[in-house]
Design an enzyme around this catalytic site. Structure first.
Site, PDB file in Angstrom:
ATOM      1  N   THR A 110       0.865  -1.183   0.000  1.00  0.00           N
ATOM      2  CA  THR A 110       0.000   0.000   0.000  1.00  0.00           C
ATOM      3  C   THR A 110       0.899   1.229   0.000  1.00  0.00           C
ATOM      4  OG1 THR A 110      -1.637  -1.165   1.325  1.00  0.00           O
ATOM      5  CG2 THR A 110      -1.840   1.230   1.211  1.00  0.00           C
ATOM      6  N   LYS A 114      -7.529   1.348  -2.448  1.00  0.00           N
ATOM      7  CA  LYS A 114      -7.040   0.885  -1.140  1.00  0.00           C
ATOM      8  C   LYS A 114      -7.078   2.021  -0.106  1.00  0.00           C
ATOM      9  CE  LYS A 114      -4.839  -1.456   2.000  1.00  0.00           C
ATOM     10  NZ  LYS A 114      -5.357  -2.601   2.715  1.00  0.00           N
TER      11      LYS A 114
HETATM   12  P1  NAD Z   1       6.052  -6.200   7.265  1.00  0.00           P
HETATM   13  O1  NAD Z   1       6.874  -5.113   7.821  1.00  0.00           O
HETATM   14  O2  NAD Z   1       5.670  -7.356   8.130  1.00  0.00           O
HETATM   15  O3  NAD Z   1       6.784  -6.805   5.949  1.00  0.00           O
HETATM   16  C1  NAD Z   1       7.515  -6.034   5.046  1.00  0.00           C
HETATM   17  C2  NAD Z   1       8.789  -6.784   4.727  1.00  0.00           C
HETATM   18  O4  NAD Z   1       9.507  -6.052   3.726  1.00  0.00           O
HETATM   19  C3  NAD Z   1       9.728  -6.937   5.931  1.00  0.00           C
HETATM   20  O5  NAD Z   1      10.050  -8.303   6.109  1.00  0.00           O
HETATM   21  C4  NAD Z   1      10.965  -6.085   5.562  1.00  0.00           C
HETATM   22  O6  NAD Z   1      12.180  -6.628   6.046  1.00  0.00           O
HETATM   23  C5  NAD Z   1      10.897  -6.134   4.039  1.00  0.00           C
HETATM   24  N1  NAD Z   1      11.580  -5.026   3.370  1.00  0.00           N
HETATM   25  C6  NAD Z   1      11.447  -3.698   3.592  1.00  0.00           C
HETATM   26  N2  NAD Z   1      12.183  -2.988   2.702  1.00  0.00           N
HETATM   27  C7  NAD Z   1      12.774  -3.906   1.898  1.00  0.00           C
HETATM   28  C8  NAD Z   1      13.641  -3.805   0.773  1.00  0.00           C
HETATM   29  N3  NAD Z   1      14.046  -2.623   0.306  1.00  0.00           N
HETATM   30  N4  NAD Z   1      14.060  -4.942   0.193  1.00  0.00           N
HETATM   31  C9  NAD Z   1      13.677  -6.154   0.672  1.00  0.00           C
HETATM   32  N5  NAD Z   1      12.852  -6.305   1.720  1.00  0.00           N
HETATM   33  C10 NAD Z   1      12.411  -5.200   2.323  1.00  0.00           C
HETATM   34  O7  NAD Z   1       4.751  -5.503   6.654  1.00  0.00           O
HETATM   35  P2  NAD Z   1       3.339  -6.189   6.262  1.00  0.00           P
HETATM   36  O8  NAD Z   1       2.411  -6.101   7.405  1.00  0.00           O
HETATM   37  O9  NAD Z   1       3.611  -7.490   5.591  1.00  0.00           O
HETATM   38  O10 NAD Z   1       2.821  -5.094   5.195  1.00  0.00           O
HETATM   39  C11 NAD Z   1       3.354  -5.018   3.880  1.00  0.00           C
HETATM   40  C12 NAD Z   1       2.437  -4.113   3.050  1.00  0.00           C
HETATM   41  O11 NAD Z   1       1.120  -4.675   3.024  1.00  0.00           O
HETATM   42  C13 NAD Z   1       2.296  -2.693   3.599  1.00  0.00           C
HETATM   43  O12 NAD Z   1       2.310  -1.778   2.527  1.00  0.00           O
HETATM   44  C14 NAD Z   1       0.941  -2.713   4.307  1.00  0.00           C
HETATM   45  O13 NAD Z   1       0.342  -1.433   4.353  1.00  0.00           O
HETATM   46  C15 NAD Z   1       0.174  -3.690   3.441  1.00  0.00           C
HETATM   47  N6  NAD Z   1      -0.922  -4.398   4.115  1.00  0.00           N
HETATM   48  C16 NAD Z   1      -0.699  -4.995   5.327  1.00  0.00           C
HETATM   49  C17 NAD Z   1      -1.765  -5.683   5.948  1.00  0.00           C
HETATM   50  C18 NAD Z   1      -1.584  -6.376   7.292  1.00  0.00           C
HETATM   51  O14 NAD Z   1      -2.612  -6.797   7.876  1.00  0.00           O
HETATM   52  N7  NAD Z   1      -0.374  -6.531   7.800  1.00  0.00           N
HETATM   53  C19 NAD Z   1      -3.031  -5.740   5.328  1.00  0.00           C
HETATM   54  C20 NAD Z   1      -3.188  -5.138   4.074  1.00  0.00           C
HETATM   55  C21 NAD Z   1      -2.124  -4.464   3.478  1.00  0.00           C
END
Ligand code: NAD
Length: 294
Positions: free
Chosen positions: A96, A171
């Protein structure tokens, strides 16, 4: 079956990736975090040492990263993800992010002769695990047609929202609604406590009455009524409050730049800012109940 590079295997990315493996695709995963990569290895992915390795010679590359700045680093930085990919590769960004960053990434994809969709999701970690996510997809008809089946291996509803960036627009509008409704559900339970009304009784009534909504029926912010909700697990995220604050801030940016006032959205954004600034950034967004109750 496709060869897929998966970048960002955190709370959402890992179970999404797992469903692709269960559907028979070959996955090469990359993440900054060693722990995240260990988890991906356990699920059966091959693990890459860097983004280039996860991108080269793949049919499809999926990114699931925290925010717009991460997307800009990965797609538009000096070692752009596009430079290692074969032309014609399909890129799917499920993060997002702000609409402007999404559109810039689309432009760069076109310049590099790649296909691209922005495809943010709704449904949370539970939906990612069960493969029931809703995908809101922005991009050309051709790119959408190529992405649809793969997204179907991770979700139940795949909706073409419109052209480039329109998945992100959908979104942001959805999470404006979600943030406001979560705060409303919390206020309702806080008032019930003051009135001596049993929480489970309020749930039994409102989840079947006109107050029903996803924040109440599926993600109830008080312990008890919905056993799988984070309220029953010390508000371990789930969907972190910092992420909800990010999305609400994006909604306010989008509203202001289009001359619209969203007063409940502005107030909800302030509440989540306050909640995050008082040490709760990593707490699930339903944990704001504890602040509202007090
Ligand atoms: P998270 O922090 O658990 O996962 C993100 C991952 O990306 C981490 O493991 C981090 O180490 C990795 N990362 C960050 N920068 C990086 C890079 N440059 N190269 C490689 N890896 C990198 O986050 P999440 O909860 O999985 O959310 C991810 C996305 O999904 C966000 O944009 C969030 O808004 C969206 N989202 C999350 C949820 C939820 O319930 N968690 C629901 C809908 C949407």
């Amino acid at each position: 079956m496709s060869n897929i590079g998966f970048i960002g295997v955190g709370k959402m990315g890992l179970p999404m990736m797992n469903n692709l493996i269960l559907s028979g695709h070959s996955i090469i995963a990359y993440d900054h975090s060693e722990d995240a990569l260990k988890n991906a290895l356990k699920k059966g992915a091959v693990v890459a040492d860097n983004i280039k390795e996860a991108t080269s010679s793949q049919d499809i590359v999926i990114t699931m990263l925290p925010a717009g700045k991460d997307i800009c680093d990965v797609y538009l930085g000096k070692d752009s993800i596009f430079s290692a990919a074969d032309s014609g590769t399909l890129f799917i960004d499920c993060s997002t992010v702000d609409i402007g960053s999404a559109i810039n990434v689309h432009k760069e994809a076109t310049r590099n002769e790649m296909y691209m969709v922005d495809a943010p999701v709704s449904g949370g970690v539970g939906g990612a695990e069960k493969g029931t996510l809703t995908f809101m997809v922005g991009g050309t008809e051709i790119a959408f047609a190529r992405a649809k089946n793969i997204l179907g291996d991770m979700g139940a509803k795949i909706i073409h929202a419109g052209g480039e960036g329109q998945g992100q627009a959908a979104k942001i509008c959805n999470n404006l609604l979600l943030g406001i409704s979560m705060v409303a559900v919390c206020e309702s339970f806080a008032l019930a406590d003051k009135l001596g009304l049993d929480r489970q009784t309020l749930f039994n009534i409102s989840s079947n009455a006109t107050g029903q909504c996803w924040a109440l029926n599926s993600y109830c912010p008080v312990p008890g009524p919905v056993p799988e909700s984070p309220a029953n697990n010390g508000y371990v995220a789930g969907f972190a409050s910092s992420m909800m604050h990010k999305d609400l801030a994006l909604s306010q940016l989008a509203a202001q730049s289009n001359g619209l006032q969203t007063q409940l959205g502005a107030l909800t954004e302030k509440l989540y800012k306050n909640f995050c600034e008082t040490g709760n950034s990593d707490v699930d967004f339903s944990g704001i109940f504890e602040m509202i109750r007090k």
